[in-house]
Design an enzyme around this catalytic site. Structure first.
Site: not given
Ligand code: NAD
Length: 315
Positions: A12, A147
Site C-alpha cells: 500500500i 496483530y
Molecule cells: N493489506 C491490507 O489489507 C491492509 C489493510 C488495512 C491496513 N493495512 C495496514 O497498512 C499498512 C501497509 O500494509 P501492506 O499491506 O502494504 O503491507 P506491507 O508489508 O507490504 O507494508 C508494510 C511495510 O512496512 C515495512 N516495515 C515493517 N516493519 C518495519 C519497521 N520496523 N521499520 C520500518 N519499516 C517496516 C515493511 O518492510 C513493508 O514494506 C500496515 O500498517 C498494515 O497493517 C493493511
C-alpha cells in the site's frame, strides 16, 4: 509539503507514495525492507519529489532523531508494520515491537516536531459484523490476534497524543486491501494468491469453510483515502473506516477468480480462533468528513490485479 512515509516500499505504501508524488509533495521513505522491496518504488526514483529512500527501522531511535532533526516534516504517514496475522500468533514479540513500540517511537518524534500523524490501523481490530449496515467506527473491537492487539494498543497511543498534547493525529482503518504490487506468495493477500494460482494452473485452497466474508478495497481507492486523511483537519482526533461497502465470501471470491469449481478445495484452518467471520465496512464517516468513497468495483479491481500479476516476475 515535506512528508515522511514509513513502510513506503510495501504494497500500500507504494501507492501512497505515487499519490503523494502526483500531488506534488516531497517524500522521504523509511522502510526496513522486512516485507517491502525496492522494486516497488524503483519507477519513482527520478521524480522530483522523491527525496530519499532510507533503509532503516522505526525501532532505531537514533535514526529517527537524526531524520526528524534534519527535515521539517509536515505529515508522517505511518504505514510501517508487521502485517501478518499468523506471524503475530507464532511470534507476538516482533509484531508488538514493530506495530506498538515502533508507533510509539514515531509518536514521540512527531510530538517533539509538531508533525501530523496519519496512523494506518486495520479492520482486523473489529469484532465480526452482525448486520447488513456494516461496521461503523462505533462497532465493538476485539483483539483476536496479537496483530489486532498491537494495532489497538498503537491506536490508543496515537489518539492520546491528540487529547494530551493537541497533536493532529488520525487513526484510519482500511478494510482488506488488494491490487497490483501485493505479494502473491503465502505472505500475500487472498486475491493475489488466488489469481497467481489461477494463472499458474494450480488449484485454490481455502482455509476452513470459506463462508467467512471480506470487504475488499482496491489499493488505489485505499491510497487516496490514506492521503486525504493527511490533508484534512476535520479528521484530527478521529478514527475513520474505509472499505468497498460490499462483502464477499471466500468461496464466492474463489469462484469469481477461477470460475471452475473443481479447482477449489477446502483445507484445515491454521488459526480458526483468530478468524473474523464477517467483515463488511460502513464508510459513511469517510464520505462525510473526507468526501471519500471507493470508485473501483471488485470485478474491475480483480481484472487490473490479474493483468499486473500476469505481466510481472515479482512474487
Ligand atoms: N493489506 C491490507 O489489507 C491492509 C489493510 C488495512 C491496513 N493495512 C495496514 O497498512 C499498512 C501497509 O500494509 P501492506 O499491506 O502494504 O503491507 P506491507 O508489508 O507490504 O507494508 C508494510 C511495510 O512496512 C515495512 N516495515 C515493517 N516493519 C518495519 C519497521 N520496523 N521499520 C520500518 N519499516 C517496516 C515493511 O518492510 C513493508 O514494506 C500496515 O500498517 C498494515 O497493517 C493493511
Amino acid at each position: 509539503m515535506n512528508i515522511l512515509l514509513t513502510g513506503g516500499a510495501g504494497f500500500i505504501g507504494r501507492w501512497v507514495m505515487k499519490k503523494l508524488l502526483d500531488d506534488g509533495h516531497n517524500v522521504w521513505i523509511l522502510d526496513d525492507l522486512s516485507n517491502g522491496r525496492v522494486e516497488n518504488i524503483a519507477e519513482f526514483q527520478d521524480r522530483g519529489g522523491f527525496r530519499a529512500f532510507i533503509k532503516g527501522t522505526i525501532l532505531d531511535e537514533q535514526l529517527l532523531e537524526e531524520l526528524f532533526n534534519s527535515k521539517a516534516f509536515d505529515i508522517c504517514y505511518h504505514l510501517g508494520a508487521s502485517i501478518n496475522v499468523q506471524d503475530s500468533i507464532d511470534d507476538p514479540r516482533t509484531t508488538f515491537n514493530n506495530d506498538t513500540i515502533g508507533t510509539f517511537n514515531i509518536m514521540e518524534h512527531c510530538r517533539k516536531h509538531s508533525v501530523k500523524v496519519v496512523f494506518m490501523s486495520t479492520c482486523m481490530v473489529y469484532d465480526q459484523c452482525t448486520d447488513e449496515q456494516g461496521i461503523t467506527e462505533q462497532h465493538p473491537i476485539k483483539p483476536a490476534s496479537p496483530y489486532a492487539g498491537s494495532k489497538i494498543a498503537a491506536e490508543n497511543m496515537v489518539l492520546s497524543y491528540y487529547y494530551a498534547y493537541g497533536l493532529p493525529t488520525v487513526v484510519i482503518r482500511p478494510f482488506n486491501t488488494y491490487g497490483p504490487y501485493q505479494k502473491t506468495g503465502g505472505e500475500g493477500g487472498v486475491v493475489a494468491i488466488f489469481i497467481k494460482n489461477k494463472l499458474n494452473g494450480k488449484d485454490l485452497n481455502i482455509y476452513g469453510t470459506g463462508t467467512q466474508t471480506r470487504d475488499l478495497l482496491y489499493v488505489e481507492d485505499c491510497a487516496r483515502f490514506v492521503v486525504e486523511a493527511g490533508y484534512s483537519d476535520k479528521v484530527n482526533g478521529e478514527t475513520v473506516n474505509a472499505g468497498l461497502g460490499r462483502d464477499i465470501s471466500i468461496n464466492e471470491l474463489a469462484k469469481l477468480i477461477v470460475e471452475d469449481e473443481n479447482r477449489i478445495h477446502h483445507i484445515e484452518h491454521i488459526h480458526p480462533q483468530s478468524e473474523i467471520q464477517k467483515l463488511l465496512c460502513n464508510s459513511s464517516k469517510a464520505k462525510e468528513l473526507l468526501d471519500w468513497s471507493p470508485v473501483v468495483t471488485l470485478e474491475e479491481g480483480i481484472r487490473r490485479t490479474e493483468q499486473w500479476i500476469a505481466s510481472t516476475n515479482l512474487i
